[in-house]
Design an enzyme around this catalytic site. Structure first.
Site, short mmCIF file in Angstrom:
data_model
loop_
_atom_site.label_atom_id
_atom_site.label_comp_id
_atom_site.label_asym_id
_atom_site.label_seq_id
_atom_site.Cartn_x
_atom_site.Cartn_y
_atom_site.Cartn_z
N LYS A 1 26.44 4.26 38.82
CA LYS A 1 25.84 3.10 39.48
C LYS A 1 25.23 3.62 40.80
CE LYS A 1 25.26 -1.45 39.69
NZ LYS A 1 24.54 -2.25 38.69
N ASP B 1 37.69 3.74 32.65
CA ASP B 1 38.77 2.86 32.25
C ASP B 1 38.21 1.67 31.46
OD1 ASP B 1 41.21 1.68 32.07
OD2 ASP B 1 41.47 1.26 34.19
N TYR C 1 40.89 4.74 42.21
CA TYR C 1 42.29 4.91 41.85
C TYR C 1 43.08 5.73 42.87
CZ TYR C 1 41.23 2.80 37.42
OH TYR C 1 40.86 1.91 36.46
N ASP D 1 25.98 -0.82 33.89
CA ASP D 1 25.80 -2.15 33.29
C ASP D 1 24.91 -2.07 32.05
OD1 ASP D 1 24.16 -1.38 35.38
OD2 ASP D 1 23.63 -3.40 36.01
#
Ligand code: NAI
Length: 333
Positions: free
Chosen positions: A171, A228, A124, A204
């Protein structure tokens, strides 16, 4: 005691749902002087910026704001006013609770979790450029300072709210440096809070676990983009965007409260929006300014209306208007 609070109606359904929240807050008897400020698409057309300085100054002065959604053009146009506000006010922590509500039938009756989303960096940062035509680079910025700050916020939140576990979502198997730094900071912070259980989960797998066994999660902390996406997933678990509140908290106690949903242009101006997400955001705001009793009463009133099941807006399978839902909640107070 009187409170002065900045009120930003925003775009689309924003004016309808903020009006509803103001009515409910006033019905609790808490005395608020609302300082109404304009931000959003129309303001952009008039002043060339969706967030004029006077909006930021009002929030800095009052330290608390209740905000409706602001629309952001997709793929071009002006940059997100929401991101700009969070950046200019240094609102680094986004808090999004998701709790199953009686009367809202979903496959997940026992969700009770809180997503803590880092609000200031990650993808962002908006740092994108065209390397050569057809190749775009978009920069993911992760800093130790911001990771430690959000880690501390998450563990402190867990302690303050009597929660037991913090899950760090990442991740780092792929982004070994960026998400690796995030994880290292979470581990360091955990050492300061040995009484809180800590675990790590790849993003995930987190999505899969959330739709299989959401009750296993308590406090979840993550970078901006994962936050988000995951927080909207969590909103879906408990019945949708019309029910999910949020808070954006800054270092110096400045805080802005808003629903998770956007400006819903498809139903704007038709008295169809569900005001509950913003009403519950207003309850979070009241708790933040020390009006715990009023906050509690609003939450109970919302639960009572949902449990009774007689008044439901379209998103909840009914045909009540925004006004009818607001009045039912006020009556239940
Ligand atoms: P959205 O949340 O506005 O709408 C998604 C779907 O949910 C629509 O079908 C809408 O009718 C429905 N919905 C949303 N809130 C509802 C409510 N309170 N009651 C009943 N139904 C509701 O998301 P979308 O369409 O992706 O975004 C529209 C605009 O909102 C975009 O310009 C986006 O940038 C902006 N947005 C602003 C946010 C903010 O100000 N914090 C957050 C998310 C989006």
């Amino acid at each position: 005691m009187r409170h002065t609070i900045t009120l930003i109606p925003g775009d689309g359904i924003g004016p309808e749902v903020t009006q509803a929240a103001v009515r409910v807050v006033e019905a609790t008897g808490v005395k608020v002087d609302w300082e109404q400020m304009e931000a959003g698409t129309e303001v952009m057309t008039k002043y060339g910026t969706p967030v004029p300085d006077e909006v930021v100054n009002s929030i800095l002065r009052n330290r608390v704001a209740l905000k409706g959604p602001i629309a952001t053009p997709i793929g071009g146009g002006f940059a997100s006013a929401n991101v700009a506000l969070r950046k200019r006010l240094n609102l680094y922590a986004n808090v999004r609770p998701a709790r199953s509500l009686k009367g809202i039938h979903t496959p997940f009756p026992s969700v009770n979790l809180v997503v803590i989303r880092e609000n200031s960096e990650d993808l962002y940062s908006g740092l994108e450029h065209i390397v050569v035509p057809g190749v775009v680079e978009s920069l993911k910025i992760i800093t130790e300072a911001a990771c430690l700050r959000i880690g501390r916020f998450a563990f402190q939140y867990a302690v303050k709210h009597g929660r037991k576990k913090v899950t760090a979502v990442h991740k780092a198997n792929i982004m070994k440096l960026a998400d690796g730094l995030f994880l290292e900071c979470m581990r360091r912070t955990h050492r300061e809070y040995p009484g809180i259980e800590y675990e790590e989960m790849i993003v995930d797998n987190t999505c899969q676990q959330l739709v299989m066994r959401p009750e296993r999660f308590d406090v979840m902390v993550m970078e901006n983009l994962y936050g988000d996406i995951i927080s909207d997933l969590c909103a879906g678990l408990i019945g949708g965007l019309g029910l999910t509140p949020s808070a954006n908290i800054g270092e110096t106690g400045v805080a802005m409260f808003e629903a998770v949903h956007g400006s819903a242009p498809d139903i704007a101006g038709r008295n169809l929006a569900n005001p509950i997400a913003l009403i519950l955001s207003a309850a979070m705001m009241l708790a933040h300014i020390g009006e715990d009793q009023a906050a509690y009463r609003i939450e109970r009133a919302v639960e009572k209306v949902l449990e009774a099941g007689e008044v439901r807006t379209g998103d909840l399978g009914g045909n009540a208007t925004t006004t009818e839902m607001t009045e039912a909640i006020i009556a239940a107070l």
